[in-house]
Design a protein around this motif. Structure first.
Motif, PDB file in Angstrom:
ATOM      1  N   ASN A 163      90.619  10.628  46.344  1.00 52.95           N
ATOM      2  CA  ASN A 163      89.945  11.764  46.984  1.00 52.95           C
ATOM      3  C   ASN A 163      88.507  11.387  47.322  1.00 52.95           C
ATOM      4  OD1 ASN A 163      88.203  12.396  44.653  1.00 52.95           O
ATOM      5  ND2 ASN A 163      90.150  12.879  43.671  1.00 52.95           N
ATOM      6  N   ARG A 213      97.510  15.631  49.596  1.00 55.03           N
ATOM      7  CA  ARG A 213      97.206  16.970  49.088  1.00 55.03           C
ATOM      8  C   ARG A 213      98.504  17.692  48.723  1.00 55.03           C
ATOM      9  NH1 ARG A 213      94.760  15.899  53.925  1.00 55.03           N
ATOM     10  NH2 ARG A 213      92.487  15.977  54.028  1.00 55.03           N
ATOM     11  N   HIS A 236      81.886  19.948  45.440  1.00 60.66           N
ATOM     12  CA  HIS A 236      81.712  20.923  46.523  1.00 60.66           C
ATOM     13  C   HIS A 236      80.864  22.103  46.074  1.00 60.66           C
ATOM     14  CE1 HIS A 236      84.222  19.076  49.512  1.00 60.66           C
ATOM     15  NE2 HIS A 236      85.230  18.938  48.667  1.00 60.66           N
ATOM     16  N   SER A 286      91.913  20.368  47.052  1.00 57.10           N
ATOM     17  CA  SER A 286      90.457  20.509  46.970  1.00 57.10           C
ATOM     18  C   SER A 286      90.108  22.003  46.896  1.00 57.10           C
ATOM     19  CB  SER A 286      89.822  19.884  48.210  1.00 57.10           C
ATOM     20  OG  SER A 286      88.450  19.740  48.013  1.00 57.10           O
ATOM     21  N   PRO A 287      89.193  22.436  46.083  1.00 57.10           N
ATOM     22  CA  PRO A 287      88.228  21.703  45.272  1.00 57.10           C
ATOM     23  C   PRO A 287      88.642  21.535  43.797  1.00 57.10           C
ATOM     24  CG  PRO A 287      87.546  23.997  45.389  1.00 57.10           C
ATOM     25  CD  PRO A 287      88.888  23.905  46.053  1.00 57.10           C
TER      26      PRO A 287
END
Ligand code: FAD
Length: 375
Positions: free
Chosen positions: A46, A320, A51, A354-355
């Motif tokens: 990743n 993902r 973030h 994510s996140p």
């Protein structure tokens, strides 16, 4: 009497953070991982970005856990000397239409509680990043990067020090409901079948969390994971030195990804990506498609005018675990104690894209509260 109090499936960054947290409060905790060590899948493929929590839907778990998680993560990094850099991030507008989008992003961020974003003009942008092109930018000072391997290693060390038992090389192959708990079947590193009983199950199996959930009998089309690949190209030296922080374009509408962006890492590397491509079938395809170099180059050139085609080289790919189908609106993390479906003390974490890295500590806290509330 159960053999084990609590079993966590999957030693990615999320499972490890949960193991560290729950082993502070509970005895007899097991963490089971099919690979020979931690973080062999998504957690080491990743962008390693901490973030800020800018884009997510208000009141979503992603928004709340990201914002809480980033502050917990910065504190944790300082406390344990984990390499990190609170370098900040620029979201750059390179056209008049994109300038209009930027104010909307700032408003979403404010609604989520991220109220430190600044709108910068060309002069202010040049003072931070003299080598990029942007008409206007949003600057996020709370964004950063972290060495995710060191982070996972620390979670592992702390969990072991709390007497959590980590079993590598063992794959969970079946789960069934028994009185007061669950029976877990696995194949160990000698290819032998083995089973034991546990009071609580936490499914943090990443890309196959939906399959683990199906093992116990929770099969839901809304929780089906689709593999969604993201590829990266790196910027070769010496041009990697022309960028000092994260630089993102204005994101796409349905947030399937946030555009080909520039990330820096703790080793001084700079990469472009990830892009977004749903795979037709769920295969572990980590190849970088060389023919994409042109598209990456064209996309990044808009805000990196110094870039030439040959400055790029293939880097890596990650996958993902998407529960959001192509074209669907943004989906939230699915973190649920499954009593309502008839499976008490079974906690599912599905769609942990994510996140998830940024939120790992707040996810662990959230899961620990779920356990406290259900026992
Ligand atoms: C391209 C890309 C970029 C990203 N960038 C960022 C970013 O910059 N910042 C951020 O916050 N997040 C980012 N993410 C998201 C982040 O990487 C994930 O949210 C996080 O790594 C998920 O961790 P996990 O522990 O849930 O999953 P994983 O890391 O996938 O771990 C799950 C583990 O479960 C194990 N497992 C599965 N099935 C079984 C079984 N049956 N038995 C035993 N073990 C099993 C697997 O082997 C694996 O080790 C990115 C993700 C991708 C793909």
């Amino acid at each position: 009497m159960m053999d084990v109090n609590l079993t966590i499936i999957g030693a990615g960054v999320v499972g490890l953070a949960i193991a560290e947290k729950v082993s502070q409060h509970y005895k007899n905790v097991f963490l089971i991982e099919k690979h020979q060590s931690f973080g062999q899948e998504t957690s080491s493929r990743n962008s390693e970005v901490i973030h800020a929590g800018i884009y997510y839907t208000k009141d979503s778990l992603k928004a709340k856990l990201c914002i809480e998680g980033k502050w917990l993560l910065y504190d944790y990094c300082r406390r344990y000397d984990i390499p990190y850099n609170n370098c900040g991030k620029l979201i750059v507008a390179t056209s008049e239409e994109e300038i209009a989008v930027i104010e909307g992003i700032r408003q979403t961020a404010i609604k989520n509680g991220v109220d430190d974003m600044l709108v910068l003009d060309r002069k202010q942008i040049a003072a931070l990043e003299p080598n990029i092109f942007a008409l206007k930018a949003l600057y996020s000072p709370s964004t950063g990067i972290v060495d995710s391997h060191s982070l996972m290693k620390q979670y592992e060390t702390n969990a072991i020090n709390n007497d959590c038992m980590i079993v590598y090389g063992s794959e969970v192959t079946g789960i069934s409901r028994i009185r007061n708990g669950y029976k877990i079947s696995l194949i160990d590193s000698d290819k032998k079948s083995y089973s034991f009983s546990t009071g609580i199950v936490i499914n943090s199996a990443g890309l196959t969390a939906d399959k683990v959930s199906e093992m116990v009998g929770i099969a839901d089309d809304k929780l089906k994971i689709m593999f969604c690949k993201g590829e990266y190209f790196r910027i070769n030296p010496p041009k990697n030195r022309l960028i000092n922080r994260l630089v993102y374009p204005v994101p796409h509408q349905n947030m399937e990804g946030i555009g080909i962006h520039v990330t820096i890492d703790m080793g001084g590397g700079v990469k472009l990506g990830p892009d977004v491509k749903y795979l037709e079938t769920n295969v572990y395809d980590y190849k970088v498609t060389l023919s994409k170099q042109e598209a990456f180059y064209m996309s990044a050139r808009k805000f990196l005018p110094f870039l030439e085609f040959d400055d790029l080289a293939p880097e890596m790919a990650g996958i993902r675990p998407k529960i959001q189908k192509p074209g669907e609106p943004l989906r939230d993390f699915y973190i649920m104690e499954e009593t309502a479906k008839g499976f008490p003390r079974f906690i599912n974490l599905i769609g942990m894209e994510s996140p998830g890295l940024t939120s790992s500590l707040s996810i662990a806290k959230y899961v620990n509260n779920l356990i406290n509330n259900t026992i």
